[in-house]
Design a protein around this motif. Structure first.
Motif, PDB file in Angstrom:
ATOM      1  N   LEU A 254      91.453  27.717 -40.429  1.00 16.53           N
ATOM      2  CA  LEU A 254      91.095  26.302 -40.425  1.00 16.53           C
ATOM      3  C   LEU A 254      89.777  26.200 -41.173  1.00 16.53           C
ATOM      4  CD1 LEU A 254      91.252  23.352 -39.523  1.00 16.53           C
ATOM      5  CD2 LEU A 254      90.357  24.048 -37.293  1.00 16.53           C
ATOM      6  N   SER A 255      89.823  25.653 -42.380  1.00 20.41           N
ATOM      7  CA  SER A 255      88.636  25.693 -43.226  1.00 20.41           C
ATOM      8  C   SER A 255      87.935  24.356 -43.368  1.00 20.41           C
ATOM      9  CB  SER A 255      89.015  26.229 -44.614  1.00 20.41           C
ATOM     10  OG  SER A 255      90.049  25.459 -45.187  1.00 20.41           O
ATOM     11  N   GLY A 256      88.574  23.273 -42.951  1.00 20.48           N
ATOM     12  CA  GLY A 256      87.912  21.986 -43.072  1.00 20.48           C
ATOM     13  C   GLY A 256      88.513  20.944 -42.158  1.00 20.48           C
ATOM     14  N   TRP A 257      87.698  20.007 -41.769  1.00 22.63           N
ATOM     15  CA  TRP A 257      88.175  18.892 -40.949  1.00 22.63           C
ATOM     16  C   TRP A 257      87.301  17.671 -41.238  1.00 22.63           C
ATOM     17  CZ3 TRP A 257      86.453  23.582 -39.101  1.00 22.63           C
ATOM     18  CH2 TRP A 257      85.155  23.636 -38.590  1.00 22.63           C
ATOM     19  N   GLY A 258      87.886  16.512 -41.057  1.00 17.77           N
ATOM     20  CA  GLY A 258      87.140  15.282 -41.270  1.00 17.77           C
ATOM     21  C   GLY A 258      87.644  14.188 -40.360  1.00 17.77           C
ATOM     22  N   SER A 259      86.770  13.280 -40.001  1.00 14.10           N
ATOM     23  CA  SER A 259      87.170  12.122 -39.197  1.00 14.10           C
ATOM     24  C   SER A 259      86.389  10.903 -39.660  1.00 14.10           C
ATOM     25  CB  SER A 259      86.944  12.369 -37.701  1.00 14.10           C
ATOM     26  OG  SER A 259      85.568  12.507 -37.414  1.00 14.10           O
ATOM     27  N   SER A 260      86.974   9.744 -39.406  1.00 19.98           N
ATOM     28  CA  SER A 260      86.339   8.490 -39.789  1.00 19.98           C
ATOM     29  C   SER A 260      86.912   7.388 -38.920  1.00 19.98           C
ATOM     30  CB  SER A 260      86.609   8.181 -41.267  1.00 19.98           C
ATOM     31  OG  SER A 260      87.993   7.905 -41.458  1.00 19.98           O
ATOM     32  N   CYS A 261      86.340   6.219 -39.041  1.00 22.37           N
ATOM     33  CA  CYS A 261      86.890   5.054 -38.336  1.00 22.37           C
ATOM     34  C   CYS A 261      87.004   3.883 -39.306  1.00 22.37           C
ATOM     35  CB  CYS A 261      86.001   4.667 -37.153  1.00 22.37           C
ATOM     36  SG  CYS A 261      86.703   3.335 -36.141  1.00 22.37           S
ATOM     37  N   ASP A 262      88.128   3.192 -39.242  1.00 27.54           N
ATOM     38  CA  ASP A 262      88.308   1.992 -40.058  1.00 27.54           C
ATOM     39  C   ASP A 262      87.335   0.888 -39.627  1.00 27.54           C
ATOM     40  OD1 ASP A 262      90.430   3.343 -41.206  1.00 27.54           O
ATOM     41  OD2 ASP A 262      91.955   2.253 -40.072  1.00 27.54           O
ATOM     42  N   ALA A 263      87.135   0.795 -38.301  1.00 24.52           N
ATOM     43  CA  ALA A 263      86.252  -0.235 -37.738  1.00 24.52           C
ATOM     44  C   ALA A 263      86.649  -1.627 -38.214  1.00 24.52           C
ATOM     45  CB  ALA A 263      84.785   0.060 -38.072  1.00 24.52           C
ATOM     46  N   SER A 264      87.969  -1.861 -38.276  1.00 27.38           N
ATOM     47  CA  SER A 264      88.409  -3.165 -38.770  1.00 27.38           C
ATOM     48  C   SER A 264      89.484  -3.809 -37.909  1.00 27.38           C
ATOM     49  CB  SER A 264      88.932  -3.031 -40.213  1.00 27.38           C
ATOM     50  OG  SER A 264      90.022  -2.131 -40.270  1.00 27.38           O
ATOM     51  N   HIS A 265      90.394  -3.018 -37.314  1.00 31.04           N
ATOM     52  CA  HIS A 265      91.502  -3.594 -36.560  1.00 31.04           C
ATOM     53  C   HIS A 265      92.045  -2.534 -35.612  1.00 31.04           C
ATOM     54  CE1 HIS A 265      95.348  -5.619 -35.746  1.00 31.04           C
ATOM     55  NE2 HIS A 265      94.797  -6.713 -36.249  1.00 31.04           N
ATOM     56  N   LEU A 266      92.483  -2.959 -34.427  1.00 29.66           N
ATOM     57  CA  LEU A 266      92.971  -1.985 -33.443  1.00 29.66           C
ATOM     58  C   LEU A 266      94.280  -1.325 -33.852  1.00 29.66           C
ATOM     59  CD1 LEU A 266      92.291  -3.455 -29.886  1.00 29.66           C
ATOM     60  CD2 LEU A 266      91.493  -1.276 -30.791  1.00 29.66           C
ATOM     61  N   THR A 267      95.149  -2.063 -34.515  1.00 29.68           N
ATOM     62  CA  THR A 267      96.478  -1.517 -34.788  1.00 29.68           C
ATOM     63  C   THR A 267      96.860  -1.482 -36.263  1.00 29.68           C
ATOM     64  OG1 THR A 267      97.500  -3.692 -34.431  1.00 29.68           O
ATOM     65  CG2 THR A 267      97.358  -2.210 -32.530  1.00 29.68           C
ATOM     66  N   LYS A 268      96.129  -2.169 -37.126  1.00 31.04           N
ATOM     67  CA  LYS A 268      96.452  -2.170 -38.556  1.00 31.04           C
ATOM     68  C   LYS A 268      95.559  -1.154 -39.271  1.00 31.04           C
ATOM     69  CE  LYS A 268      96.773  -5.050 -42.697  1.00 31.04           C
ATOM     70  NZ  LYS A 268      96.532  -6.381 -43.272  1.00 31.04           N
ATOM     71  N   PRO A 269      96.145  -0.111 -39.881  1.00 27.58           N
ATOM     72  CA  PRO A 269      95.327   0.913 -40.535  1.00 27.58           C
ATOM     73  C   PRO A 269      94.723   0.415 -41.842  1.00 27.58           C
ATOM     74  CG  PRO A 269      97.656   1.362 -40.885  1.00 27.58           C
ATOM     75  CD  PRO A 269      97.584   0.188 -39.950  1.00 27.58           C
ATOM     76  N   GLU A 270      93.783   1.204 -42.354  1.00 26.96           N
ATOM     77  CA  GLU A 270      93.076   0.838 -43.569  1.00 26.96           C
ATOM     78  C   GLU A 270      92.984   2.053 -44.476  1.00 26.96           C
ATOM     79  OE1 GLU A 270      88.585   0.098 -43.837  1.00 26.96           O
ATOM     80  OE2 GLU A 270      89.401  -1.941 -43.712  1.00 26.96           O
ATOM     81  N   ALA A 271      93.398   1.932 -45.726  1.00 26.10           N
ATOM     82  CA  ALA A 271      93.434   3.074 -46.640  1.00 26.10           C
ATOM     83  C   ALA A 271      92.055   3.677 -46.875  1.00 26.10           C
ATOM     84  CB  ALA A 271      94.059   2.642 -47.965  1.00 26.10           C
ATOM     85  N   ALA A 272      91.038   2.848 -46.985  1.00 24.30           N
ATOM     86  CA  ALA A 272      89.697   3.361 -47.271  1.00 24.30           C
ATOM     87  C   ALA A 272      89.197   4.282 -46.151  1.00 24.30           C
ATOM     88  CB  ALA A 272      88.722   2.204 -47.477  1.00 24.30           C
ATOM     89  N   GLY A 273      89.488   3.907 -44.906  1.00 25.11           N
ATOM     90  CA  GLY A 273      89.077   4.745 -43.780  1.00 25.11           C
ATOM     91  C   GLY A 273      89.810   6.070 -43.764  1.00 25.11           C
ATOM     92  N   GLN A 274      91.117   6.027 -44.025  1.00 27.82           N
ATOM     93  CA  GLN A 274      91.892   7.268 -44.073  1.00 27.82           C
ATOM     94  C   GLN A 274      91.391   8.162 -45.194  1.00 27.82           C
ATOM     95  OE1 GLN A 274      96.050   6.244 -44.258  1.00 27.82           O
ATOM     96  NE2 GLN A 274      96.014   5.096 -42.325  1.00 27.82           N
ATOM     97  N   ALA A 275      91.094   7.571 -46.338  1.00 27.57           N
ATOM     98  CA  ALA A 275      90.601   8.347 -47.468  1.00 27.57           C
ATOM     99  C   ALA A 275      89.280   9.033 -47.145  1.00 27.57           C
ATOM    100  CB  ALA A 275      90.451   7.443 -48.698  1.00 27.57           C
ATOM    101  N   ARG A 276      88.419   8.374 -46.368  1.00 25.03           N
ATOM    102  CA  ARG A 276      87.144   8.998 -45.996  1.00 25.03           C
ATOM    103  C   ARG A 276      87.369  10.272 -45.197  1.00 25.03           C
ATOM    104  NH1 ARG A 276      85.534   3.577 -45.362  1.00 25.03           N
ATOM    105  NH2 ARG A 276      85.948   3.594 -43.116  1.00 25.03           N
ATOM    106  N   LEU A 282      88.401  17.898 -47.120  1.00 23.85           N
ATOM    107  CA  LEU A 282      88.414  18.681 -48.355  1.00 23.85           C
ATOM    108  C   LEU A 282      87.017  19.183 -48.705  1.00 23.85           C
ATOM    109  CD1 LEU A 282      90.788  16.443 -50.507  1.00 23.85           C
ATOM    110  CD2 LEU A 282      91.323  18.711 -49.593  1.00 23.85           C
ATOM    111  N   ARG A 283      86.026  18.314 -48.531  1.00 21.10           N
ATOM    112  CA  ARG A 283      84.647  18.689 -48.850  1.00 21.10           C
ATOM    113  C   ARG A 283      84.192  19.858 -47.976  1.00 21.10           C
ATOM    114  NH1 ARG A 283      82.955  13.929 -48.867  1.00 21.10           N
ATOM    115  NH2 ARG A 283      82.260  13.773 -46.712  1.00 21.10           N
ATOM    116  N   MET A 284      84.475  19.794 -46.692  1.00 19.32           N
ATOM    117  CA  MET A 284      84.088  20.894 -45.811  1.00 19.32           C
ATOM    118  C   MET A 284      84.789  22.187 -46.200  1.00 19.32           C
ATOM    119  SD  MET A 284      84.380  21.316 -41.680  1.00 19.32           S
ATOM    120  CE  MET A 284      83.151  20.077 -41.330  1.00 19.32           C
ATOM    121  N   ALA A 285      86.059  22.089 -46.600  1.00 15.28           N
ATOM    122  CA  ALA A 285      86.816  23.283 -46.977  1.00 15.28           C
ATOM    123  C   ALA A 285      86.399  23.825 -48.343  1.00 15.28           C
ATOM    124  CB  ALA A 285      88.308  22.973 -46.980  1.00 15.28           C
TER     125      ALA A 285
END
Length: 407
Positions: A254-276, A282-285
């Motif tokens: 396990l060489s990398g991990w990342g997490s983020s929050c959309d901080a925009s909606h409880l049930t509707k996802p957001e591409a920018a947050g997922q991309a973060r 990838l950066r950590m790995a």
């Protein structure tokens, strides 16, 4: 420059495709679906992927009192992971203080809660309902059984729960807080009340009679949602140095991990947050997007979710996106919610180890809005696969990504 990797030295599984990781992975490569009809008594037809599980190898009848199915599955998978890592013998108190348990669980003991509601009308609520359904019960049962005296933590972050748990375990190892971690997730929510609640959200797949197995169609033009699944998956994590010192086999790193929050909606996802989250992993790995050959996608087969995930992948991979092979194995094992990240991480590890990637099933007509290099049945060989990523995107806006590389 990437940080030192974390060795995955044990895999443990109780899933809709059984409890042997190799056999379960082979079933996924063949495209075998475990989704079937459940609860014919409900007003609406329901589908789910259930796990055939006998608790007797791990619990006596007396021990089972007040232990919900979610904890039973967790303990069994954790014990299987420890055995796979060659850690069956008891450890000393001093060693126990340097071990941690990190568990993701989204909904806790659903069976215990269902029984309490149904029994409440007659006043016969089981006295152990509270300790049975509390979300941290699975982690606690693992700790008690194995005398883990270090951190024993539970993460309840909806569909990202167990991916976050694995990342937090890896952080603890890298920081020196623990020497070894039992990390994963468990979920057992196939009960009428929970199924009806998800049906009310209109996120579950539907299918004509006899076609349950093909109901979940990630990234397909005619997708209609996901089916719930149940099970548990655990990884044993250690520093690569510790694994080498004790002569342990490493399934992957396990060489990398990342997490983020959309901080925009409880049930509707957001591409920018997922991309973060994807970029952070990838950066950590220390990897560029083109270094990663496979993505086990979150892929819930919902109308809203799939195109947004595709957009996030496109934002991160850019011109390299056509080289990234993608599949969502939820089409075959269902959506394990809190345990999804752990099961899909285990599948990603198996993909690296076997140099094969599971197909994206039941999507014969991909949605034009989901322009991905989807893995086809019969074209699963990946002889040059060196790195893979597993994504988990949750209600509440939390996103998590785990990057694994060949050992």
């Amino acid at each position: 420059m990437s940080e030192p990797g974390i060795a995955v030295t044990g895999l443990g599984l109780v899933s809709p495709h059984g409890r042997d990781p190799a056999l379960a992975f082979d079933a996924l490569l063949r495209g075998e679906s475990a989704i079937h009809a459940v609860f014919p008594e409900l007003p609406k037809p329901a589908l789910a992927a259930t796990a055939a599980f006998d608790p007797s190898p791990w619990f006596s009848k007396l021990q089972l009192a007040g232990v919900d199915r979610v904890s039973q599955l967790a303990l069994a998978a954790a014990e299987l992971a420890l055995a796979d890592a060659g850690l069956q013998d008891p450890w000393s108190e001093a060693q126990g203080e340097r071990i941690g348990v990190y568990v993701g669980c989204g909904m806790g003991g659903a069976s215990a809660l269902e029984a309490a509601y149904r029994g409440g009308a007659s006043g016969r609520v089981p006295p152990l309902t509270i300790p049975a359904f509390m979300p941290n019960a699975p982690a606690s049962h693992i700790a008690m059984r194995r005398k883990v005296l270090g951190p024993v933590l539970t993460y309840s972050v909806a569909c990202a729960s167990s991916a976050i748990a694995i990342a937090e375990a890896a952080k603890a190892i890298r920081s020196g807080e623990v020497d070894m971690a039992i990390a994963g997730g468990s979920e057992a929510l196939i009960v009428p009340g929970v199924v009806m609640a998800w049906q009310a959200m209109q996120t579950l797949a539907s299918a004509p009679p006899g076609e349950a197995a093909t109901a979940v169609r990630p990234f397909a033009a005619d997708r209609s949602g996901f089916a719930l699944g149940e099970g548990a998956a655990f990884l044993i994590l250690e520093s690569e140095q510790r694994a080498a010192d004790r002569g342990a086999r490493s399934h992957a790193r396990l060489s990398g991990w990342g997490s983020s929050c959309d901080a925009s909606h409880l049930t509707k996802p957001e591409a920018a947050g997922q991309a973060r989250a994807l970029r952070a992993a990838l950066r950590m790995a220390g990897l560029a997007p083109q270094d990663v050959g496979y993505c086990n996608a979150h892929g819930t087969a919902t109308r809203i979710g799939d195109p947004i995930e595709c957009e996030a992948l496109a934002q991160v991979w850019g011109d390299a996106l056509p080289q990234l092979r993608v599949s969502s194995t939820k089409a075959l094992h269902g959506h394990l919610l809190g345990a999804a990240g752990a099961l899909e991480a285990l599948i990603t590890v198996m993909a690296l180890q076997c140099r094969a990637v599971p197909p994206n099933m039941h999507g014969d007509e991909p949605d034009p809005a989901c322009a991905l290099n989807l893995v086809r049945k019969g074209d699963t060989a990946a002889p040059s696969l060196q790195a893979a990523i597993s994504s988990s995107f949750a209600f509440g806006g939390t996103n998590a990504a785990l990057v694994f590389q060949r050992a």
